[in-house]
Enzyme design. Structure first.
Site, PDB file in Angstrom:
ATOM      1  N   GLU A  74     -14.474 119.228  80.061  1.00 15.77           N
ATOM      2  CA  GLU A  74     -15.757 119.073  80.763  1.00 15.77           C
ATOM      3  C   GLU A  74     -16.785 118.281  79.952  1.00 15.77           C
ATOM      4  O   GLU A  74     -17.528 117.471  80.500  1.00 15.77           O
ATOM      5  CB  GLU A  74     -16.318 120.472  81.093  1.00 15.77           C
ATOM      6  CG  GLU A  74     -17.515 120.472  81.991  1.00 15.77           C
ATOM      7  CD  GLU A  74     -17.219 119.871  83.356  1.00 15.77           C
ATOM      8  OE1 GLU A  74     -17.663 118.726  83.561  1.00 15.77           O
ATOM      9  OE2 GLU A  74     -16.573 120.506  84.198  1.00 15.77           O
ATOM     10  N   GLY A 119     -21.949 115.077  79.420  1.00 11.91           N
ATOM     11  CA  GLY A 119     -22.446 116.216  78.634  1.00 11.91           C
ATOM     12  C   GLY A 119     -22.377 117.534  79.376  1.00 11.91           C
ATOM     13  O   GLY A 119     -21.296 118.024  79.714  1.00 11.91           O
ATOM     14  N   LYS A 168     -15.889 107.268  80.159  1.00  9.62           N
ATOM     15  CA  LYS A 168     -16.214 108.398  81.039  1.00  9.62           C
ATOM     16  C   LYS A 168     -15.880 108.048  82.492  1.00  9.62           C
ATOM     17  O   LYS A 168     -15.342 108.869  83.243  1.00  9.62           O
ATOM     18  CB  LYS A 168     -17.693 108.763  80.886  1.00  9.62           C
ATOM     19  CG  LYS A 168     -18.010 109.313  79.499  1.00  9.62           C
ATOM     20  CD  LYS A 168     -19.500 109.357  79.214  1.00  9.62           C
ATOM     21  CE  LYS A 168     -19.788 109.920  77.829  1.00  9.62           C
ATOM     22  NZ  LYS A 168     -21.184 109.770  77.403  1.00  9.62           N
ATOM     23  N   ASP A 170     -18.716 103.499  76.016  1.00  7.48           N
ATOM     24  CA  ASP A 170     -18.770 104.953  76.195  1.00  7.48           C
ATOM     25  C   ASP A 170     -18.833 105.305  77.689  1.00  7.48           C
ATOM     26  O   ASP A 170     -18.105 106.186  78.162  1.00  7.48           O
ATOM     27  CB  ASP A 170     -20.006 105.494  75.449  1.00  7.48           C
ATOM     28  CG  ASP A 170     -20.167 106.988  75.594  1.00  7.48           C
ATOM     29  OD1 ASP A 170     -19.399 107.723  74.966  1.00  7.48           O
ATOM     30  OD2 ASP A 170     -21.052 107.411  76.368  1.00  7.48           O
TER      31      ASP A 170
HETATM   32  N1  HSE Z   1     -23.304 108.834  72.778  1.00 10.30           N
HETATM   33  C1  HSE Z   1     -23.154 109.564  73.989  1.00 10.30           C
HETATM   34  C2  HSE Z   1     -24.408 109.355  74.824  1.00 10.30           C
HETATM   35  C3  HSE Z   1     -22.954 111.026  73.677  1.00 10.30           C
HETATM   36  O1  HSE Z   1     -25.380 108.772  74.337  1.00 10.30           O
HETATM   37  O2  HSE Z   1     -24.416 109.744  75.979  1.00 10.30           O
HETATM   38  C4  HSE Z   1     -22.341 111.811  74.796  1.00 10.30           C
HETATM   39  O3  HSE Z   1     -21.054 111.348  75.130  1.00 10.30           O
END
Ligand code: HSE
Length: 437
Positions: A131, A136, A207, A203
């Protein structure tokens, strides 16, 4: 009462330390909720002596997370190391092969090896929960994996990088430069160890790839994502967008399109009065459009130790409540062997409106030429705005907002305009998106 669920945590950074703290602080509450205690019994990190503000003296210590996965007396291996390969990958593979349940917050690992790891978990009939890997603290994995079962998902959109949303919000609210806002996001512990992963869109892409698989029942394909980061977004873009009634957000988007599924990560204009435009700072949001439920938008804390630890703890609690001997749910919502192969839709077929900022030499005929090039490509303009006064180099700024058109038409028109010789700098093109919700 059932025996305690024994946890080993690999990685004691911001999230790992937060997790140890909340498990300790909420011992009784967790025991009541799960019907059994949750106990951290082993940990692994690089430096045993570092002060993390937590007491680790009662835990078995491992210098190497793979050794912990191999030999610690644990039921659940929690991977909070990060990175798509190396110790994170090796230790998770080892833990699954030993028949341990695994909880990970590692989006890069899942984006790259999610299919193989899910297959391994299915084969061993253990739980693989993740999860915290996407958005987050927002429980989007559960929603896609469980709550929307039976729905056909058509579109997914999300602000899934807290660092980028923090930077864009701060630039807009305080008129600060990009670098200053990034340094602040790093100081607050939101950014990745290498912040280029945040600001260049990797990133978000990791996701998105995970959500796409869950939403559309296909294999994970993070290499097939069109990606642009936020490093080229200027205060001028943000201000001009606002004047025209839009906010700029870094969105990850996946949707059914002709020939397959389109996955994109790029800065996007969304109407100021839309819900997604109101999502500020480190907050994340994920919106899902599906046929039975309709439009769903979830927003919440997307980065930082506590938000991530909360999601990891929820995953651990699910394992604590599961009943031994019962069939475990497939990690990707359906068994790996029935996932569809991922088919990438052509990006050039994307349709929508566009924001185009041009810095041009101040001479006769330029405006007319731009309008002609647009018309030749059947691009209809919603608005055209020229700044009254030239910039410090004497160039004029022209901002165009188009009605819905195709990626191909815009790329062709802008490339012809670039070849005319009157542009003072590289044109800025930002897509406008119809928000879900
Ligand atoms: N570096 C990521 C962000 C942390 O700024 O959302 C959470 O995956």
């Amino acid at each position: 009462m059932a025996d305690a669920l024994k946890i080993g945590i690999a990685g004691l950074g911001t999230v790992g330390a937060s997790l140890v703290r909340v498990i300790k602080e909420r011992e009784n509450l967790l025991t009541v909720s799960c019907g059994r205690p949750i106990q951290v019994v082993a940990v692994s990190a690089r430096d045993r002596t570092r002060d993390r503000g937590i007491d680790i003296s009662t835990f078995e210590w491992f210098d190497d997370p793979v050794s912990m996965a191999e030999s610690a007396d644990i039921d659940v291996f929690v991977e909070l190391i990060g990175g798509e390969g190396g110790a994170a990958h090796a230790s998770v593979v080892k833990a699954l092969s030993r028949g341990l349940h695994v909880v990970t917050a590692n989006k890069a690992l899942l984006a790259k090896h999610g299919i193989a790891l899910a297959a391994q978990a299915e084969e061993k009939s253990v739980i693989l929960n993740f999860e915290a890997a996407v958005a987050g603290g927002i429980p989007v994995i559960k929603v896609l994996r469980e709550s929307l079962t039976g729905n056909t998902v058509n579109r997914v959109q999300g602000i899934m990088n807290g660092t980028c949303n923090y930077i864009l919000t701060k630039m807009e609210d305080e008129g600060l430069g990009f670098e200053e806002c990034l340094a602040e996001a790093q100081r607050l512990g939101y950014a990745e160890a290498d912040p280029t992963f945040d600001i260049e869109g990797n990133d978000t892409a990791h996701k998105l790839a995970i959500l796409t698989s869950l939403a559309f029942g296909c294999e994970i394909s993070s290499d097939d994502i069109y990606m642009e980061g936020i490093t080229n977004i200027t205060i001028e873009d943000i201000e001009a967008a606002r004047e025209l009634g839009y906010a700029i957000k870094l969105l990850g988007m996946a949707q059914r399109a002709e020939g397959g599924i389109e996955q994109r990560v790029h800065p996007t204009l969304v109407p100021l009065d839309s819900e997604i435009a109101q999502v500020e700072g480190v907050t994340n949001a994920v919106a899902i459009e599906s046929d039975i439920l309709g439009e769903l938008l979830m927003a919440g804390p997307g980065a930082g130790g506590k938000a991530t630890a909360s999601a990891v703890l929820g995953d651990i609690a699910d394992i604590a409540k599961s009943r031994p001997g019962l069939q475990t749910a497939p990690p990707l919502g359906r068994p790996v062997k029935v996932l569809e192969p991922y088919r990438r839709a052509r990006m050039r077929a994307h349709e929508g409106g566009y924001f185009i900022r041009l810095s041009v030499e101040d001479r006769a005929g330029v405006f007319a030429n731009i309008a002609t090039r647009m018309a030749e490509h059947e691009i209809s303009l919603e608005s055209i705005m020229q700044r009254g006064k030239p910039d410090k180099n004497g160039a004029q700024t022209i901002i165009l907002v188009t009605h819905e058109t195709t990626e191909e038409s815009v790329r062709n028109a802008v490339s012809l305009i670039s070849a005319e010789g009157y542009l003072a700098s590289k044109p800025q093109v930002i897509r406008i998106e119809r928000p879900i919700g």
